[in-house]
Scaffold this active site. Structure first.
Site, PDB file in Angstrom:
ATOM      1  N   SER A 222     -11.173 -26.476  42.202  1.00 47.44           N
ATOM      2  CA  SER A 222     -10.957 -26.608  43.645  1.00 47.44           C
ATOM      3  C   SER A 222     -10.825 -28.080  44.040  1.00 47.44           C
ATOM      4  O   SER A 222      -9.971 -28.774  43.488  1.00 47.44           O
ATOM      5  CB  SER A 222     -12.105 -25.898  44.369  1.00 47.44           C
ATOM      6  OG  SER A 222     -11.840 -25.800  45.730  1.00 47.44           O
ATOM      7  N   ASP A 379      -5.822 -16.324  46.811  1.00 42.49           N
ATOM      8  CA  ASP A 379      -6.284 -17.691  47.047  1.00 42.49           C
ATOM      9  C   ASP A 379      -5.174 -18.451  47.775  1.00 42.49           C
ATOM     10  O   ASP A 379      -4.022 -18.449  47.322  1.00 42.49           O
ATOM     11  CB  ASP A 379      -6.568 -18.350  45.681  1.00 42.49           C
ATOM     12  CG  ASP A 379      -7.074 -19.782  45.791  1.00 42.49           C
ATOM     13  OD1 ASP A 379      -7.236 -20.288  46.914  1.00 42.49           O
ATOM     14  OD2 ASP A 379      -7.305 -20.397  44.728  1.00 42.49           O
ATOM     15  N   HIS A 409     -10.505 -17.304  45.237  1.00 41.37           N
ATOM     16  CA  HIS A 409     -10.864 -18.711  45.142  1.00 41.37           C
ATOM     17  C   HIS A 409     -12.353 -18.876  44.811  1.00 41.37           C
ATOM     18  O   HIS A 409     -13.210 -18.305  45.476  1.00 41.37           O
ATOM     19  CB  HIS A 409     -10.543 -19.465  46.434  1.00 41.37           C
ATOM     20  CG  HIS A 409     -10.697 -20.942  46.263  1.00 41.37           C
ATOM     21  ND1 HIS A 409      -9.775 -21.693  45.568  1.00 41.37           N
ATOM     22  CD2 HIS A 409     -11.684 -21.797  46.610  1.00 41.37           C
ATOM     23  CE1 HIS A 409     -10.195 -22.946  45.516  1.00 41.37           C
ATOM     24  NE2 HIS A 409     -11.350 -23.039  46.143  1.00 41.37           N
TER      25      HIS A 409
END
Ligand SMILES: *[C@@H]1O[C@H](CO)[C@@H](O)[C@H](O)[C@H]1NC(C)=O
Ligand SMILES: *[C@@H]1O[C@H](CO)[C@@H](O)[C@H](O)[C@H]1NC(C)=O
Ligand SMILES: *[C@@H]1O[C@H](CO)[C@@H](O)[C@H](O)[C@H]1NC(C)=O
Length: 439
Positions: A222, A379, A409
């Site tokens: 991320s 995501d 995610h």
């Protein structure tokens, strides 16, 4: 403060003002009946709060709803604390996250865990078991996720991930405890990870940890994937550091802030753990910008055709040519003719390749190391990863794109009970397997 209170909390105010009606009958029965009504109301309220429509193709949907509701309530408590002027909402939220699961450095028979600092930057180092037949180890510098503002190398999720990597790869994992928003803003997070990694790559430091200098990689998930990508590009342009990294492995990375209407942003705008407006707010916070811009950025008003600064860069993330039709489906590009040029004037960092590695020059991309990119269908950041894979491939870099149809995610850190997801375990295994074969 746009986006707060979120739609779900706003919903509570609609449900709450209806008190149970007083009813007739003997007092005890009446009490029982009113507790029944109250209980039913509470259950309904909880169900309303927790329930979000999810595609059936996502891994363990009920568990994801509970995880999302937990995270959402932590966010709402933090927003309330912010609203009351007690603390910045991100500090409050991170306090909640870290107090839920901080772990002290604890070594097992298999993995030695130490907290130390590399040139003033805190790190947690995980060393796999010594093996006489393999005196030099492989190594990964790991950068945790959390919107540049949340989480820690020391929380259970990242501690467990790095322990598993150290053990299964018989490697040294350096997990960087970089400083977070709102203590520091862009580009300080990058400076921290660059400083710690440079320190680690010195021959005497690698020697101290018995690391093979030819087998060091960087990785992150991320926002950590964003920092890892930025670090890779920076090292690539520094002649002293060129070719020091053997691989980069980016897990659902954040790679651009110019287009919040890629097909995956459109498809997943309300998908947990990361709805679109939450991602846009992380970006604004990273630059210490103004929340008033969030709604305009969501419709791409910051990169409209009349914003000259963005015109040369738009072609680098032109998804109608970078993404396959199986991904673009019937989604239409959102390109505003007139928007708001004040946004990039006030936040020029939005167009900086150090924050948006996807828009880097072709010359910067072509010498990057062998790359692994993991993406998830559910995501908003899916297409950031796929477009980067495509640009790297066109620049001649060897890329593995590992896509998970039931992924969401953040899933790779959710592997142990009670937040264990089948896709969490599969993504982690696939990631570690790639590292084992390529590092
Ligand atoms: C986007 O910009 C246009 C033109 O300036 C403006 O009319 C519109 O209200 C803006 N949209 C948002 C959500 O700010
Ligand atoms: C994006 O690519 C398509 C197809 O190659 C092309 O028609 C379009 O003009 C491009 N748009 C931009 C903004 O570069
Ligand atoms: C999570 O762990 C529990 C307890 O070990 C197990 O029963 C369950 O099947 C696991 N769920 C998933 C999705 O892996």
């Amino acid at each position: 403060m746009s986006g707060w209170p979120s739609q779900k909390l706003a919903g509570l105010w609609v449900v709450l003002p209806f008190p149970p009606r007083p009813s007739a009958g003997p007092p005890s029965r009446r009490r029982m009946r009113s507790s029944c009504v109250l209980l039913t109301a509470l259950v309904a309220l909880a169900a309303y709060y927790i329930y979000i429509p999810l595609p059936s193709s996502v891994s363990d949907p009920w568990k994801l709803m509970l995880l999302d509701a937990t995270f959402r309530s932590a966010q709402q408590v933090s927003n309330l604390i912010h609203f009351l002027g007690l603390s910045h909402h991100l500090l409050a939220l991170n306090f909640i996250i870290v107090s839920f699961g901080k772990k002290s450095a604890w070594s097992s028979a298999q993995v030695k865990v130490t907290d130390t600092d590399f040139d003033g930057v805190e790190v947690r180092v995980f060393e796999g078991p010594p093996k006489p037949e393999e005196p030099l180890k492989r190594s990964i510098v790991y950068i945790h996720g959390g919107g540049w503002a949340l989480a820690s190398a020391k929380i259970r999720y990242y501690d467990e991930l790095c322990t598993a990597m150290a053990e299964e790869l018989n490697a040294v994992i350096v997990s960087i405890e970089y400083r977070l928003v709102p203590k520091v803003y862009f580009p300080e997070q990058i400076h921290d990870v660059v400083r710690a990694t440079k320190y680690f790559l010195q021959p005497e430091v690698l020697h101290k940890y018995s690391v093979d200098p030819g087998r060091v990689g960087i990785s992150g998930d991320s926002a950590g994937g964003n920092l890892a990508a930025a670090l890779g590009q920076q090292f690539n342009q520094d002649t002293n550091l060129k070719n020091k990294l053997k691989v980069q492995a980016l897990i659902y990375p954040v790679l651009q802030a110019l287009d919040f209407n890629t097909p995956s942003y459109q498809q997943n705008m309300n998908t947990p753990i990361l709805p679109r407006y939450v991602m846009v707010k992380y970006w604004v916070d990273y630059f210490n910008g103004n929340y008033d811009f969030v709604q305009a950025m969501i419709v791409n008003n910051h990169t409209s055709l009349d914003v000259d600064e963005a015109s040369a860069l738009r072609a680098r993330l032109n998804w109608t040519s970078l993404l396959p039709t199986s991904i673009t489906k019937n989604y239409k590009p959102v390109m505003q003719t007139t928007g708001n040029s004040r946004i990039v004037q006030e936040i020029p960092q939005l167009l900086d390749a150090r924050s948006a590695p996807l828009i880097a020059d072709q010359e910067v991309l072509q010498h990057l190391p062998k790359t692994y990119i993991l993406t998830c269908e559910h995501d908003v950041l899916r297409d950031d990863g796929i477009m980067y894979a495509k640009r790297l491939e066109s620049a001649g870099v060897e890329v593995t794109l590992d896509h998970f149809e039931d992924g969401f995610h953040g899933c790779m850190i959710f592997t142990s009970w009670p937040t264990n997801f089948s896709v969490g375990i599969r993504t982690r295994n696939s990631y570690i397997k790639w590292l084992d074969q390529n590092l």
